[in-house]
Design a protein around this motif. Structure first.
Motif, PDB file in Angstrom:
ATOM      1  N   LEU A  62       0.833  -1.205   0.000  1.00  0.00           N
ATOM      2  CA  LEU A  62       0.000   0.000   0.000  1.00  0.00           C
ATOM      3  C   LEU A  62       0.873   1.262   0.000  1.00  0.00           C
ATOM      4  CD1 LEU A  62      -2.682  -1.124   2.603  1.00  0.00           C
ATOM      5  CD2 LEU A  62      -3.093  -0.715   0.180  1.00  0.00           C
ATOM      6  N   HIS A  63       1.961   1.225   0.777  1.00  0.00           N
ATOM      7  CA  HIS A  63       2.874   2.376   0.841  1.00  0.00           C
ATOM      8  C   HIS A  63       3.492   2.640  -0.535  1.00  0.00           C
ATOM      9  CE1 HIS A  63       6.504   4.419   3.008  1.00  0.00           C
ATOM     10  NE2 HIS A  63       5.746   5.278   2.360  1.00  0.00           N
ATOM     11  N   LYS A  64       3.933   1.586  -1.205  1.00  0.00           N
ATOM     12  CA  LYS A  64       4.557   1.743  -2.520  1.00  0.00           C
ATOM     13  C   LYS A  64       3.562   2.324  -3.527  1.00  0.00           C
ATOM     14  CE  LYS A  64       7.199  -0.813  -6.027  1.00  0.00           C
ATOM     15  NZ  LYS A  64       7.713  -2.136  -6.432  1.00  0.00           N
ATOM     16  N   ASN A  65       2.340   1.788  -3.547  1.00  0.00           N
ATOM     17  CA  ASN A  65       1.316   2.307  -4.466  1.00  0.00           C
ATOM     18  C   ASN A  65       0.976   3.764  -4.161  1.00  0.00           C
ATOM     19  OD1 ASN A  65       1.166  -0.135  -5.776  1.00  0.00           O
ATOM     20  ND2 ASN A  65      -0.615  -0.871  -4.651  1.00  0.00           N
ATOM     21  N   ARG A  66       0.969   4.088  -2.860  1.00  0.00           N
ATOM     22  CA  ARG A  66       0.639   5.458  -2.473  1.00  0.00           C
ATOM     23  C   ARG A  66       1.717   6.440  -2.961  1.00  0.00           C
ATOM     24  NH1 ARG A  66      -0.405   4.182   2.233  1.00  0.00           N
ATOM     25  NH2 ARG A  66       1.507   4.763   3.319  1.00  0.00           N
ATOM     26  N   ILE A  67       2.982   6.011  -2.885  1.00  0.00           N
ATOM     27  CA  ILE A  67       4.075   6.869  -3.367  1.00  0.00           C
ATOM     28  C   ILE A  67       3.962   7.057  -4.878  1.00  0.00           C
ATOM     29  CG2 ILE A  67       6.576   7.061  -3.616  1.00  0.00           C
ATOM     30  CD1 ILE A  67       6.825   5.476  -0.998  1.00  0.00           C
ATOM     31  N   TYR A  68       3.681   5.966  -5.605  1.00  0.00           N
ATOM     32  CA  TYR A  68       3.517   6.076  -7.055  1.00  0.00           C
ATOM     33  C   TYR A  68       2.367   7.030  -7.398  1.00  0.00           C
ATOM     34  CZ  TYR A  68       6.796   2.642  -8.968  1.00  0.00           C
ATOM     35  OH  TYR A  68       7.915   2.000  -9.387  1.00  0.00           O
ATOM     36  N   ALA A  69       1.243   6.891  -6.680  1.00  0.00           N
ATOM     37  CA  ALA A  69       0.091   7.755  -6.941  1.00  0.00           C
ATOM     38  C   ALA A  69       0.456   9.224  -6.699  1.00  0.00           C
ATOM     39  CB  ALA A  69      -1.082   7.339  -6.057  1.00  0.00           C
ATOM     40  N   ASP A  70       1.186   9.473  -5.604  1.00  0.00           N
ATOM     41  CA  ASP A  70       1.606  10.843  -5.288  1.00  0.00           C
ATOM     42  C   ASP A  70       2.563  11.379  -6.350  1.00  0.00           C
ATOM     43  OD1 ASP A  70       1.760  13.172  -3.888  1.00  0.00           O
ATOM     44  OD2 ASP A  70       3.161  12.443  -2.375  1.00  0.00           O
ATOM     45  N   TYR A  71       3.491  10.513  -6.811  1.00  0.00           N
ATOM     46  CA  TYR A  71       4.461  10.920  -7.827  1.00  0.00           C
ATOM     47  C   TYR A  71       3.758  11.314  -9.131  1.00  0.00           C
ATOM     48  CZ  TYR A  71       7.816  10.373 -11.641  1.00  0.00           C
ATOM     49  OH  TYR A  71       8.553  10.557 -12.771  1.00  0.00           O
ATOM     50  N   TYR A  72       2.853  10.456  -9.603  1.00  0.00           N
ATOM     51  CA  TYR A  72       2.159  10.744 -10.864  1.00  0.00           C
ATOM     52  C   TYR A  72       1.252  11.967 -10.737  1.00  0.00           C
ATOM     53  CZ  TYR A  72       3.794   6.418 -13.006  1.00  0.00           C
ATOM     54  OH  TYR A  72       4.573   5.440 -13.543  1.00  0.00           O
ATOM     55  N   TYR A  73       0.685  12.152  -9.543  1.00  0.00           N
ATOM     56  CA  TYR A  73      -0.163  13.334  -9.334  1.00  0.00           C
ATOM     57  C   TYR A  73       0.674  14.618  -9.413  1.00  0.00           C
ATOM     58  CZ  TYR A  73      -3.401  16.595  -7.142  1.00  0.00           C
ATOM     59  OH  TYR A  73      -4.208  17.667  -6.880  1.00  0.00           O
ATOM     60  N   LYS A  74       1.852  14.575  -8.780  1.00  0.00           N
ATOM     61  CA  LYS A  74       2.708  15.766  -8.785  1.00  0.00           C
ATOM     62  C   LYS A  74       3.248  16.071 -10.180  1.00  0.00           C
ATOM     63  CE  LYS A  74       4.283  16.147  -4.027  1.00  0.00           C
ATOM     64  NZ  LYS A  74       5.449  16.380  -3.169  1.00  0.00           N
ATOM     65  N   THR A  75       3.446  15.011 -10.992  1.00  0.00           N
ATOM     66  CA  THR A  75       3.989  15.226 -12.343  1.00  0.00           C
ATOM     67  C   THR A  75       2.887  15.433 -13.382  1.00  0.00           C
ATOM     68  OG1 THR A  75       4.101  12.815 -12.640  1.00  0.00           O
ATOM     69  CG2 THR A  75       6.099  13.945 -11.860  1.00  0.00           C
ATOM     70  N   GLY A  76       1.629  15.482 -12.934  1.00  0.00           N
ATOM     71  CA  GLY A  76       0.522  15.789 -13.839  1.00  0.00           C
ATOM     72  C   GLY A  76      -0.061  14.595 -14.564  1.00  0.00           C
ATOM     73  N   ASP A  77       0.414  13.379 -14.262  1.00  0.00           N
ATOM     74  CA  ASP A  77      -0.125  12.176 -14.905  1.00  0.00           C
ATOM     75  C   ASP A  77      -1.262  11.645 -14.026  1.00  0.00           C
ATOM     76  OD1 ASP A  77      -0.676   9.830 -16.187  1.00  0.00           O
ATOM     77  OD2 ASP A  77       1.414   9.153 -16.320  1.00  0.00           O
ATOM     78  N   TYR A  78      -2.423  12.282 -14.121  1.00  0.00           N
ATOM     79  CA  TYR A  78      -3.534  11.963 -13.216  1.00  0.00           C
ATOM     80  C   TYR A  78      -4.124  10.580 -13.488  1.00  0.00           C
ATOM     81  CZ  TYR A  78      -3.083  16.964 -12.509  1.00  0.00           C
ATOM     82  OH  TYR A  78      -2.586  18.198 -12.249  1.00  0.00           O
ATOM     83  N   LYS A  79      -4.013  10.114 -14.714  1.00  0.00           N
ATOM     84  CA  LYS A  79      -4.543   8.796 -15.043  1.00  0.00           C
ATOM     85  C   LYS A  79      -3.799   7.706 -14.272  1.00  0.00           C
ATOM     86  CE  LYS A  79      -5.492   5.657 -18.902  1.00  0.00           C
ATOM     87  NZ  LYS A  79      -5.381   5.442 -20.357  1.00  0.00           N
ATOM     88  N   ASN A  80      -2.460   7.734 -14.337  1.00  0.00           N
ATOM     89  CA  ASN A  80      -1.673   6.733 -13.607  1.00  0.00           C
ATOM     90  C   ASN A  80      -1.837   6.905 -12.097  1.00  0.00           C
ATOM     91  OD1 ASN A  80      -0.448   4.928 -15.387  1.00  0.00           O
ATOM     92  ND2 ASN A  80       1.079   6.442 -15.995  1.00  0.00           N
TER      93      ASN A  80
END
Length: 656
Positions: A331-349
Motif C-alpha cells: 500500500l505504501h509503494k502504491n501510495r508513493i507512485y500515486a503521489d508521484y504521478y499526481y505531482k507530475t501531472g499524470d492523473y490517469k496513472n
C-alpha cells in the motif's frame, strides 16, 4: 606521572586501532570468502547442513538461487540412494533458503513436512525446524499456529516460558506488547550484555514508534545505537564472525528506525542520511536475503525525496529491486507512485495506483477485522492459559509448603501433648499459637475477598471511563457535523475550539482505562497524545514547530489532569494559530511539568513566537480562552502568570 599517563593513552589508542583493523579484516574476509565452494567440498548432507546454518553472510558471492539449485541436485541424488538422513538435511536447508528469499509459504510447506517426523531429529535440529516454522507463521500472520509451535517448544524443553509480545505487536497492541516485553526481557538482561541491551532498547523504541510516541522512541533508538557501537568496538572480548555480522545488521536496523522516526516527524532532510546509511549496511551484511527493513527504508527514502520534490531520486529508489510482501508495504509503494504521478501531472496513472490501493484495502477489510479478532482472542486465551498454569504451579508449591507446615505443626503438637503434664505453664502459649494460625487463615480469606472486590471495581471503573470517552467522542462528532452545516467563520472557529476541548477531556478518560492504575495519569504520554491530536487540526503550522515536552515521571489524578489538559489545549492552539504567522521553521514550544513528592509542583509553557499584543489585559476580559484558562487555574488552587519575553511569551504557575 606524565610519562605514565602518556604511556597508558598510547596503549589505549593502539588497542582501538587494532580493534578497528581487525573488524576491517573480518569485513574483507567475509566479503571474499567462497562459502559456496566450501559447502560443495563437504562430504555429506549432515556436514553441509551444519556448515550452512553456522555460516554468516553465506550469500556473499552466490545468490540464494545458486544455493537452491545446488541443494536440489544433492536432494535428488539422496532420494535416488534413499539416504534418509541427507534428504532431511537438504530439505531443512531448502526451507531456510526459501525463507531468506521471502517465499514463506514454500518454506513452511517443507518445514511442516519435517515437523511431522520431529521425533526422529536431535534437539538442535528440532530447534531449527520449530524456529523456522515460528518465523514463517509470523510472516504469514497465522498467529494461532505460531502459538501451537511455541507450546511445542516448551513441551520439548527448548524454552521455559512462552512470550506473546511480538504477536501482540503484529496485531496492533503496541503498548501491551511493550509492557509484556519489558516484563519478560528486562529481568534476564546483564549490564555487560551490550548486544542484548541494544536489542532491548531498539525493540521498545520500535513499539513506541509504531504507537506514534515518536520523540520518546528516538531517545530509545539513540541509546540502542550507542550500545551496539560499544559492542562492536569492545576489544576486551573476542567476537565470532557471526556475532560481528549480527551486530552490524542490528546497527543498520537501529539507524533505519531513527530515520523512520524523522519521517514521522516530517523531518525529511534529517531522515535521508539515516535511511541511506541503514540501507547500505543491511545490503552489505544481509546480501541477497529478503529484508522487510530494507524495503521499508527504501520506500521511506522514495517518499522523502518525493516530499522534497526531487523526482529523479524518488524514481531511482522506486525502481530499485524491491518486491514488498507485507500489505502495508505494498500500500505504501502504491501510495508513493500515486503521489508521484499526481505531482507530475499524470492523473490517469495516479488514479490507477489509488484504485489498486482501494482494491487491496477492500480485500483486506472484508476479513481482516474478523480474523484479527479471532487471532487476538486466541493469543489472549493462550496467554491466560499460561498464566493459569503458572498460578497452578505456584499453588502446588504453596500446597507443598502448607503440608510441610502442617507436618511440623503436628510434630509440635505431639511434643506439647507429651510434655503437657510436666509443662503446664506452656499451655497458654500453645493456645495463643493455635489461635494466631486461625486468625492468619481468616485474614487470608478476607484478603482474598477484598482483592476480588478490587479487581471487580477496577473493571467497572475502566468500563465507566471507556463509556465516558465514547460519549465525549460522540459529542466531538456532533460538533464536527454542526461545523459542516455552519457557514459563519466565527461559529466554525468556536465549534472547532469546543471540539478540541472535548477531545482533550476524552483523551484523559482514554488514558485512564488503558492504564493499570486508574487513580493517576502519566503526563508525558498524555501530553504527547494531546499534541498529536492538536497537530492533526492545525496540519500546516503545527508540523513546522519543534515541540519539547519535559514531563517524564509526573503522574496526576483526574481532578488535576483535566484542567491541565484544557489549559495546554488552549495554549498550544493559540501558539499554532497566532504565535507563528509566517510559518517559521524555527518555531519552538517548550512544555515543562515537575511534581516532587510532598512538595509543590511547577508548570511552565513558553514559545518563541511573536508574543502577546499590547492590549493583552483588555483582551483578557473578552477572550473566552484566557478566561477559561484563569478559571481552570483557580480549580488547581493557583493563578496563571504571564511573562512577555524577548522571544515570544511564557506562562507559568505553581500547583499543589
Amino acid at each position: 606521572m606524565k610519562k605514565d599517563f602518556v604511556f597508558r593513552l598510547t596503549c589505549f589508542l593502539l588497542l582501538c586501532a587494532l580493534s578497528f583493523s581487525a573488524m576491517a579484516q573480518v569485513d574483507v574476509l567475509t566479503q571474499n570468502e567462497d562459502y559456496f565452494q566450501q559447502f560443495q567440498d563437504l562430504e555429506n548432507g549432515e556436514l553441509r547442513s551444519f556448515f550452512f546454518f553456522n555460516t554468516p553472510n553465506r550469500y556473499n558471492l552466490n545468490s540464494p538461487y545458486d544455493w537452491l539449485d545446488t541443494v536440489n541436485v544433492y536432494l535428488n541424488s539422496s532420494e535416488k540412494t534413499k539416504d534418509t538422513s541427507s534428504i532431511r538435511n537438504y530439505q531443512l536447508i531448502q526451507s531456510q533458503i526459501y525463507y531468506d528469499l521471502g517465499n514463506y509459504e514454500r518454506s513452511l510447506a517443507i518445514s511442516r513436512a519435517l515437523y511431522d517426523n520431529l521425533d526422529d531429529f536431535d534437539k538442535e535440529t528440532k530447534r531449527t525446524i520449530l524456529e523456522l516454522m515460528d518465523s514463517d507463521y509470523s510472516m504469514l500472520q497465522l498467529y494461532d499456529k505460531q502459538i501451537e509451535i511455541r507450546r511445542r517448544k516448551r513441551e520439548l524443553g527448548l524454552t521455559e516460558n512462552i512470550a506473546f509480545y511480538d504477536i501482540y505487536a503484529s496485531l496492533g497492541q503496541y503498548r501491551k506488547a511493550m509492557r509484556d516485553y519489558m516484563t519478560e526481557e528486562k529481568k534476564t538482561l546483564r549490564d555487560d550484555d551490550y548486544y542484548g541491551q541494544a536489542v532491548y532498547n531498539n525493540t521498545i523504541g520500535n513499539y513506541l514508534r509504531l504507537d506514534q510516541s515518536t520523540p520518546t522512541a528516538i531517545s530509545y533508538f539513540k541509546k540502542a545505537e550507542g550500545l551496539i557501537q560499544v559492542y562492536l568496538s569492545d576489544v576486551t572480548k573476542q567476537r565470532t564472525d557471526k556475532e560481528l555480522i549480527d551486530g552490524k545488521i542490528l546497527n543498520g536496523i537501529i539507524v533505519g528506525n531513527i530515520g523512520k522516526c524523522h519521517v514521522q516527524l516530517k523531518e525529511f532532510e534529517k531522515a535521508i542520511p539515516f535511511l541511506e546509511e541503514s540501507r547500505d549496511i543491511i545490503k552489505k551484511y544481509s546480501k541477497s536475503k529478503f529484508s522487510s527493513d530494507l524495503i521499508e527504508n527504501t520506500l521511506a527514502l522514495a517518499d522523502c525525496y518525493l516530499k522534497l520534490d526531487n523526482y529523479a531520486k524518488a524514481t531511482d529508489y522506486l525502481s530499485d529491486d524491491i518486491d514488498p510482501i507485507k500489505p502495508e508495504n505494498i500500500l505504501h509503494k502504491n501510495r508513493i507512485y500515486a503521489d508521484y504521478y499526481y505531482k507530475t501531472g499524470d492523473y490517469k496513472n495516479s488514479t490507477t495506483y489509488l484504485k489498486k490501493n482501494i482494491r487491496i484495502r477492500d480485500s483486506i477489510d472484508a476479513q481482516a477485522s474478523n480474523i484479527k479478532n479471532q487471532q487476538l482472542t486466541s493469543v489472549v486465551t493462550q496467554d491466560l492459559e499460561n498464566s493459569r498454569k503458572m498460578m497452578e504451579q505456584q499453588k502446588a508449591q504453596l500446597e507443598e509448603s502448607r503440608k510441610d507446615i502442617k507436618a511440623r505443626d503436628d510434630k509440635i503438637s505431639l511434643v506439647f501433648i507429651s510434655l503437657i503434664f510436666t509443662l503446664m505453664g506452656f499451655a497458654g502459649l500453645v493456645y495463643a499459637y493455635l489461635k494466631s494460625i486461625k486468625n492468619q487463615r481468616l485474614i487470608a480469606e478476607q484478603k482474598f475477598i477484598i482483592e476480588n472486590s478490587l479487581v471487580e471495581k477496577d473493571s467497572l471503573l475502566k468500563e465507566i471511563h471507556h463509556r465516558v470517552k465514547n460519549n465525549l467522542q460522540m459529542v466531538s462528532s456532533l460538533l464536527s457535523l454542526q461545523t459542516k452545516n455552519t457557514r459563519s467563520k466565527a461559529a466554525i472557529e468556536a465549534l472547532e475550539e469546543g471540539k478540541s476541548r472535548v477531545k482533550a477531556m476524552a483523551l484523559i478518560h482514554q488514558k485512564l482505562y488503558q492504564n493499570d492504575d486508574l487513580s493517576v495519569i502519566e503526563m508525558q504520554g498524555y501530553v504527547e497524545s494531546l499534541i498529536n491530536s492538536i497537530q492533526s487540526v492545525y496540519k500546516k503550522g503545527g508540523h513546522n514547530i519543534n515541540i519539547t515536552i519535559d514531563a517524564e515521571g509526573v503522574e496526576l489524578d483526574i481532578d488535576r489532569a483535566i484542567p491541565f489538559g484544557l489549559i495546554l489545549n488552549e495554549l498550544v492552539s493559540n501558539s499554532f494559530k497566532y504565535a507563528f504567522p509566517n510559518d517559521d521553521n524555527n518555531g519552538k514550544i517548550y512544555i515543562h511539568i515537575r511534581k516532587i513528592n510532598g512538595q509543590e509542583g511547577f508548570f511552565e509553557y513558553t514559545d518563541n513566537g511573536i508574543g502577546l499584543p499590547e492590549n493583552t489585559e483588555e483582551r483578557a476580559n473578552s477572550s473566552m480562552g484566557i478566561r477559561l484558562m484563569n478559571r481552570l487555574a483557580n480549580q488547581l488552587q493557583t493563578s496563571l502568570n504571564t511573562d512577555k519575553t524577548t522571544e515570544g511569551v511564557r506562562f507559568w504557575f505553581n500547583f499543589k
